[in-house]
Write a protein that holds these residues in place. Structure first.
Motif, PDB file in Angstrom:
ATOM      1  N   UNK A 140      25.409  15.192  -5.892  1.00 13.68           N
ATOM      2  CA  UNK A 140      25.172  16.339  -4.886  1.00 13.68           C
ATOM      3  C   UNK A 140      25.268  15.936  -3.482  1.00 13.68           C
ATOM      4  N   UNK A 141      24.759  14.487  -3.310  1.00 13.30           N
ATOM      5  CA  UNK A 141      24.895  14.029  -1.757  1.00 13.30           C
ATOM      6  C   UNK A 141      26.117  13.464  -1.420  1.00 13.30           C
ATOM      7  N   UNK A 142      27.091  13.504  -2.387  1.00 13.38           N
ATOM      8  CA  UNK A 142      28.479  13.269  -1.854  1.00 13.38           C
ATOM      9  C   UNK A 142      28.857  11.651  -2.212  1.00 13.38           C
ATOM     10  N   UNK A 143      27.968  10.929  -3.034  1.00 11.75           N
ATOM     11  CA  UNK A 143      27.950   9.635  -3.226  1.00 11.75           C
ATOM     12  C   UNK A 143      29.083   9.302  -4.417  1.00 11.75           C
ATOM     13  N   UNK A 144      29.338   8.107  -4.672  1.00 11.69           N
ATOM     14  CA  UNK A 144      30.227   7.776  -5.899  1.00 11.69           C
ATOM     15  C   UNK A 144      29.507   7.519  -6.927  1.00 11.69           C
ATOM     16  N   UNK A 145      29.902   8.259  -8.008  1.00 13.08           N
ATOM     17  CA  UNK A 145      29.196   8.103  -9.355  1.00 13.08           C
ATOM     18  C   UNK A 145      29.984   7.315 -10.203  1.00 13.08           C
ATOM     19  N   UNK A 146      31.101   6.904  -9.935  1.00 12.25           N
ATOM     20  CA  UNK A 146      31.882   6.204 -11.092  1.00 12.25           C
ATOM     21  C   UNK A 146      31.440   5.058 -11.807  1.00 12.25           C
ATOM     22  N   UNK A 147      30.490   4.357 -11.101  1.00 13.54           N
ATOM     23  CA  UNK A 147      29.922   3.226 -12.048  1.00 13.54           C
ATOM     24  C   UNK A 147      28.879   3.637 -12.970  1.00 13.54           C
ATOM     25  N   UNK A 148      28.412   4.759 -12.912  1.00 13.85           N
ATOM     26  CA  UNK A 148      27.529   5.390 -13.835  1.00 13.85           C
ATOM     27  C   UNK A 148      27.835   6.197 -15.213  1.00 13.85           C
ATOM     28  N   UNK A 149      29.164   6.757 -14.827  1.00 10.88           N
ATOM     29  CA  UNK A 149      29.655   7.852 -15.764  1.00 10.88           C
ATOM     30  C   UNK A 149      31.061   7.502 -16.026  1.00 10.88           C
ATOM     31  N   UNK A 150      31.497   8.034 -17.483  1.00  8.52           N
ATOM     32  CA  UNK A 150      32.917   8.000 -17.952  1.00  8.52           C
ATOM     33  C   UNK A 150      33.884   8.465 -16.762  1.00  8.52           C
ATOM     34  N   UNK A 151      35.146   8.005 -16.977  1.00  9.00           N
ATOM     35  CA  UNK A 151      35.970   8.216 -15.770  1.00  9.00           C
ATOM     36  C   UNK A 151      36.277   9.766 -15.680  1.00  9.00           C
ATOM     37  N   UNK A 152      36.134  10.413 -16.796  1.00  2.71           N
ATOM     38  CA  UNK A 152      36.685  11.925 -16.979  1.00  2.71           C
ATOM     39  C   UNK A 152      35.511  12.612 -16.005  1.00  2.71           C
ATOM     40  N   UNK A 153      34.255  12.206 -16.268  1.00  2.00           N
ATOM     41  CA  UNK A 153      32.925  13.005 -15.529  1.00  2.00           C
ATOM     42  C   UNK A 153      33.114  12.652 -14.110  1.00  2.00           C
ATOM     43  N   UNK A 154      33.357  11.570 -13.659  1.00  2.00           N
ATOM     44  CA  UNK A 154      33.518  11.169 -12.370  1.00  2.00           C
ATOM     45  C   UNK A 154      34.527  11.957 -11.527  1.00  2.00           C
ATOM     46  N   UNK A 155      35.593  11.882 -12.195  1.00  2.00           N
ATOM     47  CA  UNK A 155      36.780  12.883 -11.741  1.00  2.00           C
ATOM     48  C   UNK A 155      36.164  14.500 -11.506  1.00  2.00           C
ATOM     49  N   UNK A 156      35.676  15.001 -12.820  1.00  2.00           N
ATOM     50  CA  UNK A 156      35.184  16.082 -12.745  1.00  2.00           C
ATOM     51  C   UNK A 156      34.014  16.599 -11.541  1.00  2.00           C
ATOM     52  N   UNK A 157      33.278  15.475 -11.250  1.00  2.00           N
ATOM     53  CA  UNK A 157      32.138  15.636 -10.392  1.00  2.00           C
ATOM     54  C   UNK A 157      32.658  15.650  -8.812  1.00  2.00           C
ATOM     55  N   UNK A 158      33.723  14.759  -8.853  1.00  2.00           N
ATOM     56  CA  UNK A 158      34.443  14.612  -7.459  1.00  2.00           C
ATOM     57  C   UNK A 158      35.351  15.885  -7.088  1.00  2.00           C
ATOM     58  N   UNK A 159      35.752  16.621  -8.199  1.00  2.00           N
ATOM     59  CA  UNK A 159      36.378  17.928  -7.627  1.00  2.00           C
ATOM     60  C   UNK A 159      35.385  18.961  -7.130  1.00  2.00           C
TER      61      UNK A 159
END
Ligand code: PNS
Length: 160
Positions: A140-159
């Motif tokens: 929610x604060x625009x940070x990178x969550x890719x170390x913590x979630x599966x790739x599809x989730x990181x891509x979904x949240x970044x969209x």
């Protein structure tokens, strides 16, 4: 007799810690149901159907989906779902004594209600600090969550 277990949770969103527990539980039981349960005590980020879809895609991406079903349960007791599908075990990941303290009363109540046992599984230490609430906050604060979630989730949240 086939052993059926349920991994319940909010999964808002699913993390690498959840996925690790799901994969290891799938290796122990004949059939594993990952159940997205609405937790009225928490303010949700994602709709339940979206959480189910992200778990399905994460499992498919990880490649261990043979004996795993992903679904949701939003009305009634968790143990009612277990009874419906013939599951006798709940599997919960516990990262700390705080998690154990939170899970213990629920485990006792679920056993009293329907004889459903709860098994606590320790996380891979690499994921022991990861939680959905942390992921929601960082995302929610625009940070990178890719170390913590599966790739599809990181891509979904970044969209967004
Ligand atoms: O990921 P969470 O939010 O810690 O998961 C908690 C959850 C959803 C598994 C828990 O709130 C739950 O089991 N809810 C179902 C309602 C229920 O059956 N309650 C009575 C026994 S605890």
């Amino acid at each position: 007799m086939s052993r059926i277990a349920v991994v319940p949770g909010s999964f808002d969103p699913v993390t690498l810690g959840h996925l690790d527990v799901i994969e290891r539980a799938a290796g122990i039981f004949d059939e594993l149901h990952v159940l997205v349960v609405h937790n009225p005590g928490k303010t949700a980020l994602l709709p339940v159907a979206q959480r189910v879809a992200l778990i399905e895609k994460s499992i498919a991406e990880a490649g261990f989906d043979g004996n795993v079903t992903v679904t949701s349960w939003t009305v009634g007791l968790l143990v009612d779902y277990c009874t419906d599908v013939g599951a006798t075990v709940l599997v919960k990941g516990v990262r700390s004594q705080v998690d154990v303290a939170y899970e213990t009363p629920m485990a006792i109540v679920n056993r009293n209600l329907a004889g459903v046992e709860t098994i606590f599984m320790l996380p891979d230490p690499a994921h022991a600090h990861v939680s959905s609430s942390l992921v929601r906050q960082v995302a929610s604060l625009g940070g990178d969550v890719s170390p913590y979630v599966p790739k599809v989730v990181a891509e979904f949240l970044q969209r967004g």
